[in-house]
Each structure stands twice: as structure tokens, then as C-alpha cells.
Design a protein around this motif. Structure first.
Motif, short mmCIF file in Angstrom:
data_model
loop_
_atom_site.label_atom_id
_atom_site.label_comp_id
_atom_site.label_asym_id
_atom_site.label_seq_id
_atom_site.Cartn_x
_atom_site.Cartn_y
_atom_site.Cartn_z
N PRO A 144 0.74 -0.65 -0.01
CA PRO A 144 0.02 0.28 -0.24
C PRO A 144 0.84 1.11 0.09
O PRO A 144 1.94 1.60 1.10
CB PRO A 144 -0.84 0.17 1.20
CG PRO A 144 -0.03 -1.63 2.49
CD PRO A 144 1.40 -2.13 1.05
N LYS A 145 0.77 2.19 -0.97
CA LYS A 145 1.40 3.60 -0.75
C LYS A 145 0.80 4.46 0.55
O LYS A 145 0.17 4.14 1.13
CB LYS A 145 0.67 4.18 -1.94
CG LYS A 145 1.41 3.72 -3.08
CD LYS A 145 0.28 4.57 -4.14
CE LYS A 145 0.98 3.93 -5.66
NZ LYS A 145 0.31 5.24 -6.70
N PRO A 146 1.57 4.94 0.67
CA PRO A 146 1.96 5.74 2.13
C PRO A 146 0.86 7.41 2.30
O PRO A 146 0.87 7.51 1.00
CB PRO A 146 3.01 5.72 2.93
CG PRO A 146 3.86 5.84 1.80
CD PRO A 146 3.45 4.75 0.48
N LYS A 147 0.12 7.26 3.02
CA LYS A 147 -1.19 8.21 2.88
C LYS A 147 -0.08 9.64 3.60
O LYS A 147 1.01 9.93 4.31
CB LYS A 147 -2.15 8.09 3.81
CG LYS A 147 -2.67 6.73 3.38
CD LYS A 147 -3.55 6.51 4.40
CE LYS A 147 -5.02 5.69 4.07
NZ LYS A 147 -6.44 5.65 4.85
N GLN A 148 -0.19 10.55 2.41
CA GLN A 148 0.80 11.80 2.16
C GLN A 148 -0.69 12.91 3.47
O GLN A 148 -1.96 12.70 3.21
CB GLN A 148 0.76 12.36 1.24
CG GLN A 148 1.65 12.31 0.52
CD GLN A 148 2.27 13.26 -0.48
OE1 GLN A 148 1.83 13.08 -0.92
NE2 GLN A 148 4.00 13.11 -0.23
N SER A 149 0.17 13.61 4.62
CA SER A 149 -0.83 13.99 5.05
C SER A 149 -0.70 15.78 4.26
O SER A 149 -0.23 15.92 4.02
CB SER A 149 -0.39 14.40 6.63
OG SER A 149 0.08 13.10 7.00
N GLN A 150 -2.06 16.32 4.66
CA GLN A 150 -1.81 17.23 4.36
C GLN A 150 -1.75 18.30 5.06
O GLN A 150 -2.78 18.45 6.59
CB GLN A 150 -3.84 17.31 3.75
CG GLN A 150 -3.51 19.07 3.36
CD GLN A 150 -4.33 19.73 2.35
OE1 GLN A 150 -5.72 18.49 2.25
NE2 GLN A 150 -4.48 20.59 1.90
#
Length: 122
Positions: free
Chosen positions: A10-16
Motif C-alpha cells: 500500500p502507498k503511504p498516505k500523505q498528510s496535508q
């Protein structure tokens, strides 16, 4: 023939990140000094220099002081370098040749380094 199992990572989620500047202040910086110990750097910021009371004394009225460890100072350096390179690619090289001199570094103690202000005629 053996079956191969393929799994997708899974691609790491990027935080905004949203900046909340409602309680921030903006101070102009034209002068600074940096002090260091073996653990931290201290950035001292001021708007200008003033003559002191003693002959040849210059006062740096620090309005903001920041302390940072070396790891975060390196991160700051890397980001600042990228921003400056991008600016210079777009607008041309930033000329700092008119600056009188860099702040000399004094080794006062084994683990303490202080940048002192240049001598200026008052």
C-alpha cells in the motif's frame, strides 16, 4: 510450476498540513547571529544594529531567538537550499557581494561556538 504470489504494497498516505497563522507574528530580520553548543544551535534575529554605550560596541537587539537540534537544523538547511535554488533558477542569482563581511566565528569554549558581529564605523 510453483505459483508466485504477488502482493502490492500500500502507498503511504500523505498528510496535508494546514498552517494556522492566526496567532503568528511577523518580524523583519536584517541581522542575525548563531550560537552553538554540542547539542543545539541558537538563532538570534534582529531588525538592525545599534551603537552601544562603550566605544566600538555594537548592540544586536534580538527580538526572536530560536533553538534547534542539529538534525532539524540540517532539515531546515536542506529545505532552505532547495527554495533558494528554485528562486535563483526563476529570477537569477542572488547577489550578496555588497554585504560587508560574514560574521566571524569565535571558539570561546570547547563545545561553544559564537558568531560575533562585524566591526562597523559608528
Amino acid at each position: 510450476m510453483a505459483k508466485r504470489r504477488i502482493t502490492a504494497k500500500p502507498k503511504p498516505k500523505q498528510s496535508q498540513i494546514r498552517l494556522n497563522l492566526s496567532s503568528a507574528s511577523v518580524d523583519y530580520i536584517s541581522e542575525f547571529s548563531i550560537q552553538s553548543t554540542s547539542e543545539e544551535l541558537f538563532f538570534n534575529f534582529a531588525a538592525s544594529l545599534f551603537p552601544g554605550n562603550a566605544p566600538n560596541e555594537i548592540v544586536l537587539p534580538v527580538h526572536t531567538r530560536l533553538a534547534v537540534n542539529y538534525k532539524n537544523a540540517k532539515r531546515f538547511h536542506d529545505v532552505l537550499s532547495k527554495v533558494l535554488k528554485k528562486y535563483e533558477r526563476q529570477y537569477g542569482e542572488i547577489d550578496i557581494s555588497n554585504i560587508q563581511q560574514e560574521l566571524p566565528i569565535e571558539e570561546k569554549e570547547k563545545n561553544v561556538t559564537t558568531a560575533t558581529l562585524p566591526k562597523v564605523k559608528l
